[in-house]
Design an enzyme around this catalytic site. Structure first.
Site, PDB file in Angstrom:
ATOM      1  N   TYR A 209      14.053  84.337 -33.411  1.00  0.00           N
ATOM      2  CA  TYR A 209      12.862  83.532 -33.151  1.00  0.00           C
ATOM      3  C   TYR A 209      11.996  84.338 -32.189  1.00  0.00           C
ATOM      4  CZ  TYR A 209      14.478  79.396 -35.593  1.00  0.00           C
ATOM      5  OH  TYR A 209      14.862  78.522 -36.559  1.00  0.00           O
ATOM      6  N   HIS A 399      11.433  69.871 -44.404  1.00  0.00           N
ATOM      7  CA  HIS A 399      12.098  71.118 -44.004  1.00  0.00           C
ATOM      8  C   HIS A 399      13.591  70.914 -43.735  1.00  0.00           C
ATOM      9  CE1 HIS A 399      12.512  75.121 -42.315  1.00  0.00           C
ATOM     10  NE2 HIS A 399      13.081  74.618 -41.238  1.00  0.00           N
TER      11      HIS A 399
END
Length: 628
Positions: A209, A399
């Site tokens: 990330y 998602h």
């Protein structure tokens, strides 16, 4: 009569070829340069129109598949012969061979032509037909479209003499009912700015990330602008590695942090990195994109306001890189483009993130066909933040990760006819029971959904782990799981996210699963692992459990009926304004569950649909008989 009816199916259509592809607002390149699909739909009339434009002078095929393969697919095959006659046949594939022609022809040819080496066929059908055995329903789920073609027409225009397609075939996921039927024209003063990373070297970790801080352009800072469209910018060579973007407006940053770009977590990020990463949990979600998505255009009367006096000047982009082969040579400059106008629109948009907290307390056992996880916005939360007239949801992005197979956004409202303080489930806000991890589009809903104060919003995620040997935990890695959705709505309100998680400090958490399915030694091992804070230790302890069907069912029941905490998070959250509620007995029961109407009611009752179809065949058959 059966012979005449079959002959009727095989008749060519001599049509006045005049196919205007611009009348189809939705398009997809199934194979760029070779096969393009155009379509439009009408929810009120429950119909859909297609046109295929294929680089061939032979036959073309298109189908609706349950899995992306040929078996059990609803297929049409058509062509235009050298005399300009167009053919189209509705078929159903039971295997990997030429599918036979259906007795009921529900795909209706409208037009066909050939020009400059391309074949164009236009046809239509109802979203739901009366042929339950051989036609697949077209719903809001992700459709697996299969396509094929050959450079030769069938011999003597005989539908049983369709030559094999060889390598001219493929499959693609498409949300057939999730696009804009009328795409707004761009404003005359349209401008844009980009938010992208700058040739970063992606770490060789399997999951990264990456957080990058930016200052908005000066002309956006000085005057409020109105975003009308967003689009991803993906380095083509990194299409398989860029998993998602989340871009947040930040109030806690300053110009000294602009240009920061590094992993969001890990050693060495320092105070600066902590401040940048903090925006992810405290900022206002400006835009979201995930793998498989494309550009997103706001409705003509809606825009997302950004910049101007008193509004955030800085944004942070979180980029998720998926690097399963742990390559060290990935260099990326991806991000997003924002298109804006200076003209204010009627409504200002907001985004609400809803779901289960991204946490290892989300446990998905192996061997489950349809294990379910939930996250919700409570009635108290919507009462506190939604105005009297409500909000209107116009788009959504669902998602999960790899084992997610279906999601539903439930809409629940108090209703006196359902008993004292009873709750009634309304039609789902969004549902996709054919979810494709590699095709995560933001879809425009067919109708605006009005959510009122006091309503409950509940996200349900379904997972299939039948091919898994170990547990799957919630987490940020692609191999871990999430249960999230991003609802776009207007008018903008002071609510950023709602999420739920198991109240693990409550002694009743995960009961009776812990008592019934674990030995005393396994309980001690799991408790020790949980106290250590090590996700790996927790995962190892859970994998020592014998995951029988009874153990899976016990965990599911314990999660649904056990203690849960809901968090209600406003924009720019502070400790004192984040609302939390504890529900010791799990999810709020629904006294009146939603019952979807039968889509064939009134259409196929008493064989009505079959009668109409067969009457049409009868008329043609009689005509053939007279000619003969």
């Amino acid at each position: 009569m059966k012979t005449f009816a079959l002959l009727a199916l095989l008749l060519p259509a001599v049509l006045a070829a005049n196919i205007n592809l611009s009348t189809y607002p939705l398009t997809a390149d199934l194979r760029p340069g070779s096969y393009r699909l155009h379509w439009s739909f009408n929810v009120e009339e429950q119909s859909i129109r297609f046109a295929v434009n294929v680089s061939t002078t032979g036959w073309v095929g298109l189908g609706l598949s349950p899995t992306g393969g040929m078996p059990n697919s609803d297929i049409v095959i058509g062509w235009v012969n050298d005399q300009g006659q167009a053919f189209l046949h509705d078929r159903f594939a039971t295997g990997r061979s030429l599918p036979p022609v259906d007795a009921m022809q529900d795909w209706i040819l409208e037009d066909g032509e050939q020009e400059d080496g391309f074949t164009i066929l236009a046809f239509r059908r109802n979203l739901v037909t009366c042929d339950e055995q051989f036609d697949r329903e077209i719903q809001s789920d992700t459709a697996r479209m299969i396509f094929s073609w050959n450079d030769a027409d069938p011999i003597d225009d005989d539908p049983s003499q369709v030559m094999y397609h060889e390598t001219n075939r493929g499959s693609s996921s498409i949300n057939l009912l999730g696009g804009q039927q009328e795409v707004p024209t761009d404003p005359t003063d349209l401008q844009s700015f980009d938010i992208t990373v700058d040739a970063i070297s992606v770490p060789s970790d399997s999951t990264t990330y990456w957080c990058s801080a930016f200052e908005l352009p000066a002309n956006v800072q000085n005057q409020t602008r109105f975003i009308t469209k967003v689009a991803p910018i993906i380095d083509e060579v990194n299409m398989q590695n860029v998993h998602h973007f989340l871009i947040y407006e930040c109030t806690n940053l300053n110009s000294t942090l602009t240009g920061y770009s590094a992993p969001c977590s890990g050693p060495g990020r320092g105070v600066t990195g902590e401040m940048v990463a903090a925006c992810i949990s405290r900022g206002i979600l400006l835009a979201a994109w995930a793998v498989g998505g494309g550009k997103f255009v706001y409705p003509a009367d809606v825009a997302y306001p950004v910049g101007g006096d008193g509004n955030p000047r800085f944004v942070v982009m979180q980029t998720h890189y998926d690097n399963p082969n742990q390559r060290s040579d990935i260099v990326d400059s991806s991000g997003m483009s924002f298109f804006y106008t200076s003209t204010e629109r009627t409504f200002s948009a907001g985004t609400l993130q809803l779901g289960h907290a991204v946490s290892s307390s989300m446990i998905i056992p192996p061997g489950a066909q349809d294990y379910r996880v939930f996250g919700e916005c409570s009635s108290a939360c919507t009462s506190a933040h939604i105005p009297e007239d409500g909000i209107f949801i116009f788009a959504n992005t669902l998602h999960t990760h790899l084992v997610g197979v279906g999601l539903t956004v439930h809409h629940i409202r108090r209703n006196e006819t359902c008993g004292d303080n009873g709750w009634k489930e309304l039609e789902p806000i969004d549902q996709n029971l054919q979810y494709d991890f590699n095709f995560q589009q933001t879809v425009h809903l067919p109708e605006l959904i009005n959510v009122k104060p006091g309503d409950i919003l509940r996200l349900e995620c379904i997972y299939n782990t039948e091919d898994k040997d170990g547990v799957t935990l919630g987490g940020e890695s692609t191999l871990e799981e999430m249960c999230l959705t991003f609802l776009q709505f207007y008018p903008r309100i002071d609510l950023s996210s709602c999420f739920s998680f198991i109240s693990s400090t409550d002694p009743r958490a995960f009961q009776p699963f812990l008592s019934d399915s674990l030995t005393p030694e396994q309980r001690v091992a799991l408790q020790t692992a949980a106290i250590s804070g090590s996700t790996t230790a927790v995962e190892n302890a859970l994998n020592d459990i014998s995951w029988t069907s009874d153990a899976v069912a016990s965990l599911q029941s314990s999660v649904v009926n056990g203690p849960v905490i809901d968090f209600c998070v406003p924009q720019n959250p502070r400790r004192e304004n984040v609302m939390s509620e504890s529900f010791p007995n799990g999810l709020q029961p629904i006294e009146c569950e939603y019952q979807a109407p039968d889509p064939r009611a009134g259409i196929c009752d008493s064989g009505a649909g079959n009668v109409v179809a067969n009457m049409m065949l009868l008329v043609v058959a009689i005509t053939i008989g007279i000619m003969m």
